[in-house]
Design a protein around this motif. Structure first.
Motif, short mmCIF file in Angstrom:
data_model
loop_
_atom_site.label_atom_id
_atom_site.label_comp_id
_atom_site.label_asym_id
_atom_site.label_seq_id
_atom_site.Cartn_x
_atom_site.Cartn_y
_atom_site.Cartn_z
N UNK A 162 57.12 88.42 71.00
CA UNK A 162 57.56 87.30 69.87
C UNK A 162 56.89 85.63 69.99
N UNK A 163 56.55 85.40 70.53
CA UNK A 163 56.38 83.84 70.43
C UNK A 163 55.12 84.27 69.78
N UNK A 164 54.50 84.75 70.90
CA UNK A 164 52.86 85.56 69.81
C UNK A 164 53.06 85.46 68.44
N UNK A 165 53.76 85.62 68.40
CA UNK A 165 54.24 86.47 66.89
C UNK A 165 54.58 85.53 65.62
N UNK A 166 54.63 83.89 65.80
CA UNK A 166 55.15 82.93 65.72
C UNK A 166 56.60 83.05 65.47
N UNK A 167 57.38 83.81 66.44
CA UNK A 167 59.26 83.64 66.61
C UNK A 167 59.62 82.60 67.02
N UNK A 168 61.06 82.21 67.01
CA UNK A 168 61.49 80.85 68.00
C UNK A 168 62.56 81.75 68.85
N UNK A 169 62.19 81.97 69.92
CA UNK A 169 62.97 83.00 70.61
C UNK A 169 64.20 81.96 71.60
N UNK A 170 65.09 82.61 72.12
CA UNK A 170 66.39 81.70 72.84
C UNK A 170 66.25 83.01 73.98
N UNK A 171 65.65 82.89 75.29
CA UNK A 171 65.33 83.88 75.97
C UNK A 171 66.92 83.79 77.21
N UNK A 172 67.85 84.89 76.92
CA UNK A 172 68.89 84.68 78.18
C UNK A 172 68.59 85.98 78.91
N UNK A 173 68.84 84.91 80.71
CA UNK A 173 68.67 86.02 81.80
C UNK A 173 69.57 85.94 82.90
N UNK A 174 70.06 86.69 83.38
CA UNK A 174 70.87 85.83 84.54
C UNK A 174 70.51 85.35 85.84
N UNK A 175 69.29 84.84 85.71
CA UNK A 175 67.66 84.76 86.20
C UNK A 175 67.18 84.32 86.02
N UNK A 176 66.67 82.88 86.20
CA UNK A 176 65.53 82.04 86.37
C UNK A 176 64.38 82.62 86.30
N UNK A 177 63.39 82.71 84.93
CA UNK A 177 62.24 83.39 84.52
C UNK A 177 60.99 82.50 84.41
N UNK A 224 59.12 81.07 82.25
CA UNK A 224 58.68 81.47 81.15
C UNK A 224 57.52 80.24 80.65
N UNK A 225 56.16 80.62 79.40
CA UNK A 225 55.27 79.98 78.75
C UNK A 225 56.18 79.14 77.76
N UNK A 226 55.51 78.03 77.02
CA UNK A 226 56.04 77.35 76.52
C UNK A 226 56.32 78.21 75.12
N UNK A 227 57.30 77.33 74.26
CA UNK A 227 57.93 78.10 73.27
C UNK A 227 59.21 79.12 73.35
N UNK A 228 59.16 78.82 74.36
CA UNK A 228 60.65 79.88 74.60
C UNK A 228 61.82 78.46 75.13
N UNK A 229 62.91 79.02 74.82
CA UNK A 229 63.90 78.43 75.07
C UNK A 229 64.71 79.35 76.24
N UNK A 230 64.42 78.77 77.09
CA UNK A 230 65.42 79.60 78.16
C UNK A 230 66.98 79.29 78.95
N UNK A 231 68.09 80.30 78.85
CA UNK A 231 68.96 80.41 78.91
C UNK A 231 69.64 80.97 80.33
N UNK A 232 70.13 80.28 81.19
CA UNK A 232 70.83 81.65 82.33
C UNK A 232 72.01 81.62 82.42
N UNK A 233 72.61 82.62 82.56
CA UNK A 233 73.75 83.10 82.08
C UNK A 233 74.11 84.52 82.10
#
Length: 306
Positions: free
Chosen positions: A21-36, A38-47
């Motif tokens: 999705x990021x490679x396609x130019x889409x803004x992404x908020x990534x929700x995970x239970x543990x930290x990952x 990620x490269x730049x361009x991703x809004x990470x949320x752990x929860x």
């Protein structure tokens, strides 16, 4: 620009999808239970969607669409069926009622249950009848999204084949991935059964590209879709393709160990993808290409996969 919330972004499909999705130019908020990492361009949320009841509403703010992947896999569901059903459905309900405008939900073809028999034809009108806890939980999630009134595209996925984003993504319970891993580490392929079961294998890259292509409002069409390749092979045929892949990369041919096939093997089950094609989407990656990707990954990361 469309912005997407991916739940379960740290998983096998989730990491590949988030990066695509990021490679396609889409803004992404990534929700995970543990930290990952990620490269730049991703809004990470752990929860945790289950442990934090207001989390879904918070992470959905400012996002156009959610792709919901979070939930117990088939291994966890088999080990703890009651908890898997409870938590998987609770996570889906939290997303369904988060106030987000649109959702894509990745379910499983195994909700059809006993309909997936020899020489059967399965389309989206085939009655569901899950026989395993994992599939029952996914069907309950489908119902949660449908009853919520939130516009939802539900995809019943068959069997994805492809390399994970990182060696740390442990998804070797999938038969194709485990055989590729075993071939790379031990030089053999072991089947617990005769391998005459028919399966529709779809390349992970096709799963990711399908979801990526449908995130814009113009492409989004609520409804139920089988997400499959449209053709089936036996597990034994899959093993032969994996053997050929190793040989193609200049590796020794892994020895196949399996019980002998029965004298009257079952016939194929066909998963219809007519509705998916109606959206202008036709998976185009061959099983050999998907296997080659996975074998290459396993050969390149042998030390980390032991």
């Amino acid at each position: 620009m469309t912005s997407v919330l991916v739940t379960g972004a740290g998983g096998y499909i989730g990491q590949r999808l988030t990066l695509a999705l990021v490679a396609a130019g889409v803004g992404v908020r990534a929700l995970t239970r543990s930290p990952v990492p990620w490269p730049e361009g991703i809004d990470p949320v752990v929860g945790d969607l289950v442990a934090e009841p207001d989390l879904a509403r918070r992470v959905a703010q400012g996002v156009d669409i959610a792709i919901h992947l979070a939930g117990a896999n088939e291994v966890a569901a088999a080990e703890h069926p009651a908890a898997a059903l409870r938590d998987t459905v609770a996570a889906a309900e939290s997303v369904a009622h988060s106030g987000i405008a649109r959702v894509m939900y990745l379910s499983t073809v195994h909700v059809y249950g006993a309909a997936l028999t020899s020489r059967s034809f399965v389309d989206e009108g085939t009655p569901a009848g899950p026989t395993f806890p994992y599939a029952a939980a996914r069907l309950a999630c489908e119902d949660a999204f449908t009853s919520s009134g939130c516009p939802t595209m539900i995809f019943r996925l068959t069997n994805a084949v492809g390399a994970p984003a990182r060696p740390e993504v442990r998804r070797w319970s999938l038969v194709a991935n485990e055989l590729c891993r075993e071939g790379a580490l031990d030089g053999r392929l072991t089947l617990r059964t005769a391998g005459v079961q028919w399966r529709d294998f779809i390349a992970l890259s096709d799963v990711v590209s399908t979801l990526t292509s449908l995130v814009s409002p113009a492409s989004f069409h609520p409804g139920l879709y089988n997400l499959a390749s449209g053709s089936s092979v036996t597990i034994r045929d899959l093993a032969v393709v994996i053997q050929q892949s190793f040989v193609g990369f200049g590796q020794p041919k892994p020895e196949l160990s399996a019980p002998p096939p029965p004298s009257d093997p079952p016939g194929p089950c066909r998963i219809d993808i007519g509705r998916l094609k109606g959206l202008g989407i036709a998976p185009g990656t061959s099983l050999r290409q998907a296997v080659d990707e996975t074998v290459t990954f396993c050969l390149d990361h042998r030390a980390a996969l032991r």
